[in-house]
Design a protein around this motif. Structure first.
Motif, PDB file in Angstrom:
ATOM      1  N   ALA A   1      25.403  48.349  28.752  1.00  0.00           N
ATOM      2  CA  ALA A   1      25.531  46.940  28.381  1.00  0.00           C
ATOM      3  C   ALA A   1      26.935  46.428  28.675  1.00  0.00           C
ATOM      4  CB  ALA A   1      25.198  46.754  26.906  1.00  0.00           C
ATOM      5  N   LEU A   2      27.942  47.232  28.388  1.00  0.00           N
ATOM      6  CA  LEU A   2      29.325  46.814  28.640  1.00  0.00           C
ATOM      7  C   LEU A   2      29.651  46.786  30.122  1.00  0.00           C
ATOM      8  CD1 LEU A   2      31.351  48.630  25.844  1.00  0.00           C
ATOM      9  CD2 LEU A   2      31.026  46.169  26.143  1.00  0.00           C
ATOM     10  N   ASP A   3      28.916  47.534  30.903  1.00  0.00           N
ATOM     11  CA  ASP A   3      29.174  47.605  32.333  1.00  0.00           C
ATOM     12  C   ASP A   3      28.981  46.241  33.011  1.00  0.00           C
ATOM     13  OD1 ASP A   3      29.926  49.067  34.603  1.00  0.00           O
ATOM     14  OD2 ASP A   3      27.831  49.313  35.208  1.00  0.00           O
ATOM     15  N   HIS A   4      28.145  45.410  32.432  1.00  0.00           N
ATOM     16  CA  HIS A   4      27.825  44.120  33.040  1.00  0.00           C
ATOM     17  C   HIS A   4      28.632  42.963  32.452  1.00  0.00           C
ATOM     18  CE1 HIS A   4      24.569  46.165  35.015  1.00  0.00           C
ATOM     19  NE2 HIS A   4      24.123  46.590  33.859  1.00  0.00           N
ATOM     20  N   VAL A   5      29.494  43.264  31.490  1.00  0.00           N
ATOM     21  CA  VAL A   5      30.272  42.226  30.824  1.00  0.00           C
ATOM     22  C   VAL A   5      31.646  42.134  31.475  1.00  0.00           C
ATOM     23  CG1 VAL A   5      31.306  41.519  28.641  1.00  0.00           C
ATOM     24  CG2 VAL A   5      29.059  42.596  28.653  1.00  0.00           C
ATOM     25  N   ARG A   6      32.073  40.932  31.803  1.00  0.00           N
ATOM     26  CA  ARG A   6      33.372  40.701  32.431  1.00  0.00           C
ATOM     27  C   ARG A   6      34.230  39.795  31.557  1.00  0.00           C
ATOM     28  NH1 ARG A   6      33.719  44.742  34.214  1.00  0.00           N
ATOM     29  NH2 ARG A   6      35.872  44.131  34.226  1.00  0.00           N
ATOM     30  N   ALA A   7      35.497  39.719  31.894  1.00  0.00           N
ATOM     31  CA  ALA A   7      36.448  38.958  31.075  1.00  0.00           C
ATOM     32  C   ALA A   7      36.055  37.492  30.947  1.00  0.00           C
ATOM     33  CB  ALA A   7      37.847  39.077  31.660  1.00  0.00           C
ATOM     34  N   ASP A   8      35.518  36.921  32.005  1.00  0.00           N
ATOM     35  CA  ASP A   8      35.155  35.501  31.915  1.00  0.00           C
ATOM     36  C   ASP A   8      33.971  35.285  30.982  1.00  0.00           C
ATOM     37  OD1 ASP A   8      33.451  36.803  33.712  1.00  0.00           O
ATOM     38  OD2 ASP A   8      33.105  34.983  34.885  1.00  0.00           O
ATOM     39  N   GLN A   9      33.261  36.346  30.661  1.00  0.00           N
ATOM     40  CA  GLN A   9      32.155  36.243  29.708  1.00  0.00           C
ATOM     41  C   GLN A   9      32.619  36.546  28.283  1.00  0.00           C
ATOM     42  OE1 GLN A   9      29.834  39.239  31.693  1.00  0.00           O
ATOM     43  NE2 GLN A   9      28.410  37.711  32.502  1.00  0.00           N
TER      44      GLN A   9
ATOM     45  N   GLY B   1      36.144  36.536  27.200  1.00  0.00           N
ATOM     46  CA  GLY B   1      37.132  35.547  26.810  1.00  0.00           C
ATOM     47  C   GLY B   1      38.580  35.953  26.981  1.00  0.00           C
ATOM     48  N   THR B   2      38.913  37.240  26.905  1.00  0.00           N
ATOM     49  CA  THR B   2      40.318  37.611  27.005  1.00  0.00           C
ATOM     50  C   THR B   2      40.514  38.761  27.987  1.00  0.00           C
ATOM     51  OG1 THR B   2      40.289  39.284  25.269  1.00  0.00           O
ATOM     52  CG2 THR B   2      40.651  37.012  24.575  1.00  0.00           C
ATOM     53  N   THR B   3      41.670  38.769  28.619  1.00  0.00           N
ATOM     54  CA  THR B   3      42.023  39.846  29.542  1.00  0.00           C
ATOM     55  C   THR B   3      42.161  41.165  28.783  1.00  0.00           C
ATOM     56  OG1 THR B   3      43.176  38.285  30.941  1.00  0.00           O
ATOM     57  CG2 THR B   3      43.712  40.597  31.246  1.00  0.00           C
ATOM     58  N   ARG B   4      42.757  41.099  27.612  1.00  0.00           N
ATOM     59  CA  ARG B   4      42.971  42.312  26.806  1.00  0.00           C
ATOM     60  C   ARG B   4      41.636  42.961  26.436  1.00  0.00           C
ATOM     61  NH1 ARG B   4      45.915  42.671  20.985  1.00  0.00           N
ATOM     62  NH2 ARG B   4      45.949  44.926  20.875  1.00  0.00           N
ATOM     63  N   LEU B   5      40.671  42.160  26.052  1.00  0.00           N
ATOM     64  CA  LEU B   5      39.359  42.697  25.703  1.00  0.00           C
ATOM     65  C   LEU B   5      38.671  43.271  26.930  1.00  0.00           C
ATOM     66  CD1 LEU B   5      37.360  43.203  23.459  1.00  0.00           C
ATOM     67  CD2 LEU B   5      36.507  40.882  23.731  1.00  0.00           C
ATOM     68  N   ASP B   6      38.828  42.617  28.066  1.00  0.00           N
ATOM     69  CA  ASP B   6      38.259  43.114  29.311  1.00  0.00           C
ATOM     70  C   ASP B   6      38.869  44.476  29.674  1.00  0.00           C
ATOM     71  OD1 ASP B   6      36.618  42.955  31.646  1.00  0.00           O
ATOM     72  OD2 ASP B   6      38.452  42.553  32.770  1.00  0.00           O
ATOM     73  N   GLU B   7      40.185  44.586  29.509  1.00  0.00           N
ATOM     74  CA  GLU B   7      40.856  45.861  29.788  1.00  0.00           C
ATOM     75  C   GLU B   7      40.365  46.951  28.848  1.00  0.00           C
ATOM     76  OE1 GLU B   7      44.975  44.859  29.479  1.00  0.00           O
ATOM     77  OE2 GLU B   7      45.018  43.849  31.433  1.00  0.00           O
ATOM     78  N   ALA B   8      40.153  46.603  27.594  1.00  0.00           N
ATOM     79  CA  ALA B   8      39.646  47.569  26.619  1.00  0.00           C
ATOM     80  C   ALA B   8      38.236  48.031  27.004  1.00  0.00           C
ATOM     81  CB  ALA B   8      39.646  46.965  25.214  1.00  0.00           C
ATOM     82  N   CYS B   9      37.400  47.100  27.461  1.00  0.00           N
ATOM     83  CA  CYS B   9      36.046  47.461  27.909  1.00  0.00           C
ATOM     84  C   CYS B   9      36.101  48.363  29.134  1.00  0.00           C
ATOM     85  CB  CYS B   9      35.231  46.207  28.217  1.00  0.00           C
ATOM     86  SG  CYS B   9      34.759  45.263  26.759  1.00  0.00           S
ATOM     87  N   ASP B  10      36.989  48.040  30.063  1.00  0.00           N
ATOM     88  CA  ASP B  10      37.137  48.880  31.255  1.00  0.00           C
ATOM     89  C   ASP B  10      37.622  50.278  30.883  1.00  0.00           C
ATOM     90  OD1 ASP B  10      36.260  46.892  32.933  1.00  0.00           O
ATOM     91  OD2 ASP B  10      38.278  46.252  33.536  1.00  0.00           O
TER      92      ASP B  10
END
Length: 109
Positions: A32-40, A42-51
């Motif tokens: 599920a997280l594999d398909h979620v991006r920062a623009d979905q 909201g924050t770069t920090r959260l996107d980095e944490a997901c990555d």
């Protein structure tokens, strides 16, 4: 008397089911997280944490699957052993009970 030596085979089955479910849920979370991006999100920090989570848990998930598979094999083997012991014990206890009610050891002839 044999009732005291019973192993709860159902509990072993439930343990196996729970192990499988845990691995499935971890895989689903990663997927599920594999398909979620920062623009979905909201924050770069959260996107980095997901990555970071994806990178670290890809390996972790694969290793967990391997370990769970090994544990499942061991539990299945133990379950089979418990079942065989229970069957053998029940058979022996029935034989003992039958001998004790039919005149005991060596007293009949």
């Amino acid at each position: 008397m044999g009732d005291y030596f019973k192993t709860d085979i159902g509990q072993l089955e439930q343990f196996l089911t729970n192990l499988e479910r845990c691995v499935d849920e971890l895989s689903e979370a990663r997927s599920a997280l594999d398909h979620v991006r920062a623009d979905q999100i909201g924050t770069t920090r959260l996107d980095e944490a997901c990555d970071k989570f994806q990178d670290e848990w890809k390996y972790g998930t694969d290793k967990t699957k391997e370990m769970v598979h090994s544990i499942k094999d061991g539990v299945k083997s133990n379950k089979k052993g418990y079942e065989e012991v229970e069957e053998a014990l029940a058979k022996v206890l029935k034989q003992i009970a039958a001998k004790s009610t039919s005149g005991g050891a060596g007293g009949g002839k």
